[in-house]
Scaffold this motif. Structure first.
Motif, PDB file in Angstrom:
ATOM      1  N   ARG A 165     -16.346   4.713   7.007  1.00  0.00           N
ATOM      2  CA  ARG A 165     -15.244   3.764   7.203  1.00  0.00           C
ATOM      3  C   ARG A 165     -15.474   2.923   8.456  1.00  0.00           C
ATOM      4  O   ARG A 165     -15.274   1.705   8.449  1.00  0.00           O
ATOM      5  CB  ARG A 165     -13.917   4.511   7.326  1.00  0.00           C
ATOM      6  CG  ARG A 165     -12.773   3.584   7.772  1.00  0.00           C
ATOM      7  CD  ARG A 165     -11.600   4.365   8.332  1.00  0.00           C
ATOM      8  NE  ARG A 165     -10.778   4.902   7.282  1.00  0.00           N
ATOM      9  CZ  ARG A 165      -9.676   5.616   7.510  1.00  0.00           C
ATOM     10  NH1 ARG A 165      -9.332   5.903   8.750  1.00  0.00           N
ATOM     11  NH2 ARG A 165      -8.942   6.059   6.512  1.00  0.00           N
ATOM     12  N   TYR A 194      -5.518  -2.174  -5.246  1.00  0.00           N
ATOM     13  CA  TYR A 194      -5.293  -3.073  -4.110  1.00  0.00           C
ATOM     14  C   TYR A 194      -6.157  -4.323  -4.234  1.00  0.00           C
ATOM     15  O   TYR A 194      -5.667  -5.452  -4.087  1.00  0.00           O
ATOM     16  CB  TYR A 194      -5.616  -2.331  -2.817  1.00  0.00           C
ATOM     17  CG  TYR A 194      -5.541  -3.184  -1.560  1.00  0.00           C
ATOM     18  CD1 TYR A 194      -4.336  -3.423  -0.931  1.00  0.00           C
ATOM     19  CD2 TYR A 194      -6.698  -3.738  -1.009  1.00  0.00           C
ATOM     20  CE1 TYR A 194      -4.261  -4.203   0.215  1.00  0.00           C
ATOM     21  CE2 TYR A 194      -6.643  -4.521   0.130  1.00  0.00           C
ATOM     22  CZ  TYR A 194      -5.414  -4.741   0.746  1.00  0.00           C
ATOM     23  OH  TYR A 194      -5.360  -5.520   1.883  1.00  0.00           O
ATOM     24  N   ALA A 195      -7.437  -4.134  -4.517  1.00  0.00           N
ATOM     25  CA  ALA A 195      -8.347  -5.271  -4.614  1.00  0.00           C
ATOM     26  C   ALA A 195      -7.954  -6.188  -5.767  1.00  0.00           C
ATOM     27  O   ALA A 195      -7.947  -7.426  -5.626  1.00  0.00           O
ATOM     28  CB  ALA A 195      -9.777  -4.784  -4.793  1.00  0.00           C
ATOM     29  N   THR A 222       0.828  -1.204   0.000  1.00  0.00           N
ATOM     30  CA  THR A 222       0.000   0.000   0.000  1.00  0.00           C
ATOM     31  C   THR A 222       0.861   1.251   0.000  1.00  0.00           C
ATOM     32  O   THR A 222       0.409   2.309  -0.431  1.00  0.00           O
ATOM     33  CB  THR A 222      -0.929   0.038   1.223  1.00  0.00           C
ATOM     34  OG1 THR A 222      -0.147   0.099   2.421  1.00  0.00           O
ATOM     35  CG2 THR A 222      -1.814  -1.201   1.269  1.00  0.00           C
ATOM     36  N   SER A 274      -4.693   2.897  -5.275  1.00  0.00           N
ATOM     37  CA  SER A 274      -6.134   3.054  -5.126  1.00  0.00           C
ATOM     38  C   SER A 274      -6.728   1.765  -4.598  1.00  0.00           C
ATOM     39  O   SER A 274      -6.089   0.704  -4.629  1.00  0.00           O
ATOM     40  CB  SER A 274      -6.772   3.409  -6.470  1.00  0.00           C
ATOM     41  OG  SER A 274      -6.725   2.289  -7.349  1.00  0.00           O
ATOM     42  N   ALA A 275      -7.970   1.863  -4.144  1.00  0.00           N
ATOM     43  CA  ALA A 275      -8.657   0.671  -3.649  1.00  0.00           C
ATOM     44  C   ALA A 275      -8.815  -0.364  -4.759  1.00  0.00           C
ATOM     45  O   ALA A 275      -8.689  -1.567  -4.522  1.00  0.00           O
ATOM     46  CB  ALA A 275     -10.025   1.058  -3.081  1.00  0.00           C
ATOM     47  N   GLY A 294      -7.805  -3.358   3.792  1.00  0.00           N
ATOM     48  CA  GLY A 294      -8.201  -2.540   2.656  1.00  0.00           C
ATOM     49  C   GLY A 294      -9.247  -1.504   3.029  1.00  0.00           C
ATOM     50  O   GLY A 294      -9.162  -0.342   2.606  1.00  0.00           O
ATOM     51  N   TYR A 298      -8.314   2.418   2.628  1.00  0.00           N
ATOM     52  CA  TYR A 298      -8.869   3.081   1.452  1.00  0.00           C
ATOM     53  C   TYR A 298     -10.249   3.693   1.662  1.00  0.00           C
ATOM     54  O   TYR A 298     -10.653   4.561   0.878  1.00  0.00           O
ATOM     55  CB  TYR A 298      -8.925   2.096   0.286  1.00  0.00           C
ATOM     56  CG  TYR A 298      -7.556   1.691  -0.186  1.00  0.00           C
ATOM     57  CD1 TYR A 298      -6.750   2.573  -0.900  1.00  0.00           C
ATOM     58  CD2 TYR A 298      -7.044   0.421   0.107  1.00  0.00           C
ATOM     59  CE1 TYR A 298      -5.484   2.213  -1.318  1.00  0.00           C
ATOM     60  CE2 TYR A 298      -5.773   0.043  -0.311  1.00  0.00           C
ATOM     61  CZ  TYR A 298      -4.998   0.948  -1.016  1.00  0.00           C
ATOM     62  OH  TYR A 298      -3.740   0.585  -1.424  1.00  0.00           O
TER      63      TYR A 298
END
Length: 377
Positions: free
Chosen positions: A170, A75-76, A65, A71-72, A160, A164
């Motif tokens: 959140r 990452y995903a 990261t 970005s998310a 994650g 993100y």
């Protein structure tokens, strides 16, 4: 400066290779396929090796990261392609191996027999990594090591969201993931987070070469003492007392699942974290050829870790006996060959899986865009 220097990266890869071999030895001992000179104490070394994997995983994911996934979505995609490039073919291979083994010796699969009549339902369930949460603790077919993958995937999801997700939502989303994980996964979460902590604070913890080398030696000796002195039995007993207390007070049925000795795992995780700190500052550089070999082996540990147990169960079903070191080496060679074959359609084809998942995500995004109402100008 990046916390993951080239030297530390190779050290972590070497630890992955050693840990994977320790897991293999421990499981071959339990299945009575190892030479008689290897005792059952090696089984616990397999458990400890998984704890080392968790610390390394937290470190590497946190580093990713910081360095690569901006970005998310990135990452995903990285996590999904990495996991499914091995999980999809490995689960299917385990089913194939078990079908072969059932024809040889059904008794060797007595503990898994209830799954085979419903075999079509088992892979999707475990590709959603639901085998270690509130639904109980069970693995796909004879693939016993799969339990730790379920833990790690949910840790990836939690991390994650934490990194993100933005805005007020959140925290509800974090609570949702934590609640879905269940108590067994939560108990080993601190070990994984220890790797994240190391990555984020390694600069402040870095030592000079000689103190770092002394710390490596001290942590290694402390682990041996913990392993052999009886201290582990004490922390195992404390773990059982902790489980009993949780079961007595929890308003829901509590089972530790695959987290059988969590306090011992905490000690092992801390000792391994200290060893990593020593590796970071030790100043030992690997020769280029050795580094390439270690990386090559480490790139195949994921497949080896997941499928070796099913291969060993098949060997036992086929009547392979415990033998001397030559026979044991031949058995390992066979497992490595099968791992190589699995890697050719899985772990070594990560980029192909990444392309497939990226296209699937783009298709889904376009489909949702077509279904959702457009705002008026």
């Amino acid at each position: 400066m990046s916390p993951l220097s080239p030297s530390l990266s190779i050290w972590l890869d070497l630890c992955r290779v050693v840990a994977a071999l320790a897991v293999y030895v421990g499981h071959s001992v339990v299945l009575e396929l190892a030479p008689a000179s290897l005792s059952l104490t090696w089984h616990r070394s397999a458990d400890d090796a998984v704890i080392a994997f968790f610390v390394i995983s937290g470190f590497v994911i946190a580093h990713s990261t910081l360095s690569r996934h901006g970005s998310a979505g990135h990452y995903a995609l990285a996590r999904v392609s990495r996991i499914y490039s091995v999980a999809i073919p490995a689960v299917l291979l385990a089913l194939l191996l078990d079908r072969i083994g059932l024809g040889l010796n059904p008794d060797a699969y007595a503990g898994y027999a209830w799954q085979y009549p419903k075999a079509a339902l088992v892979p999707p369930f475990h590709w959603l990594f639901l085998g270690e949460g509130w639904f109980g603790s069970w693995q796909p077919f004879s693939m016993e090591p799969y339990w730790s993958l379920a833990y790690e995937v949910w840790y990836y999801a939690l991390f994650g969201v934490f990194v993100y997700a933005r805005g007020w939502w959140r925290w509800p989303l974090l609570l949702l993931v934590l609640g879905f994980m269940g108590p067994a996964m939560l108990m080993l979460l601190p070990v994984w987070c220890l790797g994240v902590f190391l990555c984020r604070h390694l600069g402040a913890l870095r030592l000079g070469p000689w103190p770092a080398r002394a710390l490596m030696l001290l942590c290694a000796l402390a682990y041996v003492a913990f392993f052999l002195s009886g201290a582990r039995q004490a922390t195992d007993g404390a773990s059982r007392a902790l489980y009993a207390a949780i079961a007595a007070w929890a308003p829901f049925p509590f089972e530790p699942g695959s987290t059988e000795h969590v306090l011992s795992d905490y000690v092992t995780g801390l000792l391994f974290a200290g060893f990593v700190v020593g590796c970071a500052g030790g100043g030992w550089n690997f020769p280029a050829r050795a580094g390439r070999l270690i990386r090559w082996l480490a790139d195949r540990t994921f497949s080896f870790y997941l499928i070796h147990f099913s291969l060993l169960v098949l060997a036992r079903a086929a009547g392979v006996p415990a033998s001397g070191w030559a026979g044991y080496a031949a058995l390992l060679a066979g497992v490595l060959l099968a791992t190589w074959a699995l890697g050719q359609i899985g772990e070594q084809r990560r980029e192909a899986y990444r392309v497939v998942f990226r296209r699937a995500a783009d298709t889904l995004r376009r489909g949702l865009g077509a279904l959702l109402p457009r705002p008026r100008p």
